[in-house]
Write a protein that holds these residues in place. Structure first.
Motif, mmCIF file in Angstrom:
data_model
loop_
_atom_site.group_PDB
_atom_site.id
_atom_site.type_symbol
_atom_site.label_atom_id
_atom_site.label_comp_id
_atom_site.label_asym_id
_atom_site.label_seq_id
_atom_site.Cartn_x
_atom_site.Cartn_y
_atom_site.Cartn_z
ATOM 1 N N ALA A 124 0.810 -1.216 0.000
ATOM 2 C CA ALA A 124 0.000 0.000 0.000
ATOM 3 C C ALA A 124 0.845 1.268 0.000
ATOM 4 C CB ALA A 124 -0.921 0.011 1.217
ATOM 5 N N ALA A 125 0.296 2.292 -0.638
ATOM 6 C CA ALA A 125 0.867 3.641 -0.596
ATOM 7 C C ALA A 125 -0.249 4.594 -0.200
ATOM 8 C CB ALA A 125 1.441 4.034 -1.951
ATOM 9 N N ILE A 126 0.063 5.546 0.678
ATOM 10 C CA ILE A 126 -0.923 6.495 1.183
ATOM 11 C C ILE A 126 -0.503 7.897 0.773
ATOM 12 C CG2 ILE A 126 -2.136 7.314 3.235
ATOM 13 C CD1 ILE A 126 -0.934 4.889 4.715
ATOM 14 N N GLY A 127 -1.470 8.705 0.331
ATOM 15 C CA GLY A 127 -1.127 10.083 0.024
ATOM 16 C C GLY A 127 -2.222 10.818 -0.708
ATOM 17 N N LYS A 128 -1.994 12.120 -0.937
ATOM 18 C CA LYS A 128 -2.932 12.935 -1.716
ATOM 19 C C LYS A 128 -2.713 12.727 -3.205
ATOM 20 C CE LYS A 128 -1.515 16.623 0.405
ATOM 21 N NZ LYS A 128 -1.312 18.035 0.805
ATOM 22 N N PHE A 129 -1.464 12.532 -3.603
ATOM 23 C CA PHE A 129 -1.107 12.271 -4.999
ATOM 24 C C PHE A 129 -1.634 13.348 -5.949
ATOM 25 C CE2 PHE A 129 -1.071 8.094 -2.932
ATOM 26 C CZ PHE A 129 0.224 7.688 -3.229
ATOM 27 N N ASP A 130 -1.575 14.599 -5.525
ATOM 28 C CA ASP A 130 -1.983 15.674 -6.431
ATOM 29 C C ASP A 130 -0.846 15.934 -7.412
ATOM 30 O OD1 ASP A 130 -3.581 17.579 -7.577
ATOM 31 O OD2 ASP A 130 -2.967 19.177 -6.209
ATOM 32 N N GLY A 131 -1.099 15.694 -8.680
ATOM 33 C CA GLY A 131 -0.083 15.830 -9.703
ATOM 34 C C GLY A 131 0.546 14.510 -10.099
ATOM 35 N N ILE A 132 0.615 13.552 -9.169
ATOM 36 C CA ILE A 132 1.295 12.270 -9.412
ATOM 37 C C ILE A 132 2.637 12.548 -10.099
ATOM 38 C CG2 ILE A 132 1.011 9.863 -10.128
ATOM 39 C CD1 ILE A 132 -1.928 10.256 -10.339
ATOM 40 N N HIS A 133 3.489 13.291 -9.402
ATOM 41 C CA HIS A 133 4.788 13.688 -9.942
ATOM 42 C C HIS A 133 5.809 12.557 -9.773
ATOM 43 C CE1 HIS A 133 5.930 14.337 -5.784
ATOM 44 N NE2 HIS A 133 5.017 15.296 -5.635
ATOM 45 N N ILE A 134 7.061 12.818 -10.177
ATOM 46 C CA ILE A 134 8.053 11.743 -10.184
ATOM 47 C C ILE A 134 8.389 11.262 -8.776
ATOM 48 C CG2 ILE A 134 9.021 12.343 -12.426
ATOM 49 C CD1 ILE A 134 11.259 13.837 -11.009
ATOM 50 N N GLY A 135 8.171 12.094 -7.760
ATOM 51 C CA GLY A 135 8.325 11.623 -6.386
ATOM 52 C C GLY A 135 7.248 10.616 -6.032
ATOM 53 N N HIS A 136 5.998 10.934 -6.401
ATOM 54 C CA HIS A 136 4.902 9.980 -6.196
ATOM 55 C C HIS A 136 5.157 8.682 -6.962
ATOM 56 C CE1 HIS A 136 2.207 13.715 -5.509
ATOM 57 N NE2 HIS A 136 2.527 13.194 -4.344
ATOM 58 N N ARG A 137 5.669 8.820 -8.178
ATOM 59 C CA ARG A 137 5.905 7.637 -9.012
ATOM 60 C C ARG A 137 6.957 6.723 -8.389
ATOM 61 N NH1 ARG A 137 3.817 7.933 -14.335
ATOM 62 N NH2 ARG A 137 2.589 9.828 -14.622
ATOM 63 N N ARG A 138 7.945 7.321 -7.735
ATOM 64 C CA ARG A 138 8.944 6.505 -7.039
ATOM 65 C C ARG A 138 8.276 5.698 -5.928
ATOM 66 N NH1 ARG A 138 11.360 3.320 -5.322
ATOM 67 N NH2 ARG A 138 13.423 3.219 -4.356
ATOM 68 N N LEU A 139 7.350 6.317 -5.220
ATOM 69 C CA LEU A 139 6.593 5.637 -4.170
ATOM 70 C C LEU A 139 5.752 4.501 -4.751
ATOM 71 C CD1 LEU A 139 6.248 6.290 -1.048
ATOM 72 C CD2 LEU A 139 4.076 7.328 -1.689
ATOM 73 N N LEU A 140 5.095 4.797 -5.854
ATOM 74 C CA LEU A 140 4.241 3.797 -6.489
ATOM 75 C C LEU A 140 5.051 2.638 -7.053
ATOM 76 C CD1 LEU A 140 1.823 6.294 -8.250
ATOM 77 C CD2 LEU A 140 1.263 4.812 -6.325
ATOM 78 N N GLU A 141 6.251 2.921 -7.537
ATOM 79 C CA GLU A 141 7.103 1.833 -8.047
ATOM 80 C C GLU A 141 7.413 0.818 -6.956
ATOM 81 O OE1 GLU A 141 10.439 3.946 -9.547
ATOM 82 O OE2 GLU A 141 9.388 4.627 -11.378
ATOM 83 N N GLU A 142 7.510 1.295 -5.710
ATOM 84 C CA GLU A 142 7.785 0.389 -4.596
ATOM 85 C C GLU A 142 6.664 -0.626 -4.408
ATOM 86 O OE1 GLU A 142 10.165 -0.331 -2.436
ATOM 87 O OE2 GLU A 142 11.582 1.020 -3.379
ATOM 88 N N ILE A 143 5.412 -0.144 -4.461
ATOM 89 C CA ILE A 143 4.319 -1.098 -4.250
ATOM 90 C C ILE A 143 4.093 -1.958 -5.492
ATOM 91 C CG2 ILE A 143 3.236 0.380 -2.529
ATOM 92 C CD1 ILE A 143 1.042 1.006 -4.618
ATOM 93 N N LEU A 144 4.336 -1.388 -6.669
ATOM 94 C CA LEU A 144 4.167 -2.180 -7.886
ATOM 95 C C LEU A 144 5.195 -3.302 -7.947
ATOM 96 C CD1 LEU A 144 3.523 0.758 -10.369
ATOM 97 C CD2 LEU A 144 1.856 -0.979 -9.696
ATOM 98 N N SER A 145 6.384 -3.062 -7.395
ATOM 99 C CA SER A 145 7.421 -4.097 -7.412
ATOM 100 C C SER A 145 7.065 -5.274 -6.521
ATOM 101 C CB SER A 145 8.761 -3.495 -6.971
ATOM 102 O OG SER A 145 8.759 -3.195 -5.589
ATOM 103 N N ARG A 146 6.130 -5.074 -5.580
ATOM 104 C CA ARG A 146 5.738 -6.151 -4.664
ATOM 105 C C ARG A 146 4.679 -7.077 -5.262
ATOM 106 N NH1 ARG A 146 9.315 -5.590 -0.141
ATOM 107 N NH2 ARG A 146 10.336 -3.637 -0.737
ATOM 108 N N LYS A 147 4.211 -6.745 -6.440
ATOM 109 C CA LYS A 147 3.234 -7.623 -7.080
ATOM 110 C C LYS A 147 3.841 -8.994 -7.374
ATOM 111 C CE LYS A 147 0.395 -5.764 -10.123
ATOM 112 N NZ LYS A 147 -0.228 -4.969 -11.207
ATOM 113 N N LYS A 148 5.146 -9.021 -7.613
ATOM 114 C CA LYS A 148 5.812 -10.303 -7.885
ATOM 115 C C LYS A 148 5.818 -11.203 -6.651
ATOM 116 C CE LYS A 148 10.525 -8.567 -7.016
ATOM 117 N NZ LYS A 148 10.168 -7.164 -6.772
ATOM 118 N N GLU A 149 5.550 -10.624 -5.467
ATOM 119 C CA GLU A 149 5.459 -11.398 -4.241
ATOM 120 C C GLU A 149 4.031 -11.841 -3.953
ATOM 121 O OE1 GLU A 149 7.119 -8.964 -1.177
ATOM 122 O OE2 GLU A 149 8.951 -8.544 -2.312
ATOM 123 N N GLY A 150 3.128 -11.534 -4.895
ATOM 124 C CA GLY A 150 1.734 -11.932 -4.733
ATOM 125 C C GLY A 150 0.866 -10.908 -4.049
ATOM 126 N N LEU A 151 1.407 -9.716 -3.777
ATOM 127 C CA LEU A 151 0.618 -8.666 -3.143
ATOM 128 C C LEU A 151 -0.055 -7.799 -4.206
ATOM 129 C CD1 LEU A 151 3.113 -7.484 -0.362
ATOM 130 C CD2 LEU A 151 1.268 -9.170 -0.165
#
Length: 303
Positions: free
Chosen positions: A18-45
């Motif tokens: 999970a990632a928590i936030g307002k995500f207004d703009g979904i800028h490259i900082g937000h994308r770095r956060l989202l990449e972390e949770i997307l990378s966990r999909k390979k673990e079945g999450l």
């Protein structure tokens, strides 16, 4: 992507990252956060984004600050990035008063089945924003999830933030805004019927009316690209009130699409503003307007 909206009464079936936030703009900082949770999909999450609707600033800020990314635009971006579940949690005075420890235990651990949480260094949650990344780290062992704190992304020696993006959009600096966002600034909406003035001038256009809460750059003409149907078209876009042909002060986004012919009314469109061309102005006649549009289109061909 599964969307859970207008309810705080839910329990997810799958364990999540999970990632928590307002995500207004979904800028490259937000994308770095989202990449972390997307990378966990390979673990079945399942990759899960939790955000508040409306954002805290709308409930408590006492301002009418316009948003960089509307709810509909967030759904588009999150879905394309591969997010599995988007939670648009209703923010009320009651839900905002939830102690951060209760939020972590009941919402994150119990309802969202979080097994991993990506947190920014500026994370704030729970009553009076008392919850932060450090608190999550302390609670994590007991609640059964791991936490990774993501430091701010810097570009050109400056921290990337929604405030920074907002300043560049308000200045009409669409190239720098695109660098901060990772994509050109987007305005999404359904194509609406216009007065067909462009068609009579020989340049048929599509019109999108942005929501009132959408932040727009300065009125003017922009080099752009427009996603319509299954295709992306190069375009020239006017943001503003079209003072030569309109007496009403209604903000609109009107685009001439290269290599497009057809009826787009009612279709969803995404307008991506890439660079500023010139300010919007009133012309003395439709012929002057036609000549300027022709010049803008020719300039856009080599952009």
């Amino acid at each position: 992507m599964e969307i859970i909206a207008n309810t705080n009464n839910f329990i997810l079936e799958k364990e999540t990252a999970a990632a928590i936030g307002k995500f207004d703009g979904i800028h490259i900082g937000h994308r770095r956060l989202l990449e972390e949770i997307l990378s966990r999909k390979k673990e079945g999450l399942a990759a899960c984004v939790f955000t508040f609707d409306p954002p805290p600033s709308a409930l408590f800020g006492g301002t009418d600050e316009k948003c960089l990314t509307t709810r509909e635009e967030k759904r588009i971006v999150f879905g394309r990035m591969g997010v599995d579940i988007l939670i648009e949690f209703p923010l009320t005075k009651e839900s905002a008063a939830m102690p951060p420890e209760i939020f972590a235990a009941e919402v994150l651990a119990e309802r969202m089945k979080a097994r991993f949480v990506a947190a920014g260094t500026d994370l704030s949650f729970g009553a009076k924003g008392a919850g932060d990344a450090d608190l999550l780290q302390r609670l994590a062992p007991e609640l059964g999830f791991g936490v990774r704190t993501i430091r701010k992304v810097c570009l050109g020696g400056r921290e990337v933030s929604s405030t920074y993006v907002r300043a560049r959009v308000e200045a009409g600096d669409m190239e720098e805004a695109a660098g901060l966002l990772g994509i050109p600034y987007m305005i999404a909406g359904n194509v609406v019927s216009g007065r067909r003035i462009g068609r009579t001038l020989g340049f048929p256009t599509i019109n999108v009316l942005p929501p009132e809460n959408k932040l727009l750059p300065p009125n003017g003409v922009y080099y752009s690209r427009v996603s319509l149907g299954e295709k992306m078209y190069r375009a020239i876009t006017n943001v503003g009130c079209k003072p030569t042909v309109e007496k009403r002060q209604v903000m609109g986004v009107e685009s001439y699409l290269y290599d497009f012919a057809g009826d787009a009314y009612g279709q969803p469109a995404e307008v991506y503003l890439e660079a500023f061309r010139r300010p919007e102005r009133r012309f003395g006649s439709l012929e002057e307007l036609r000549n300027q549009i022709a010049e803008d289109i020719t300039a856009g061909e080599i952009f």
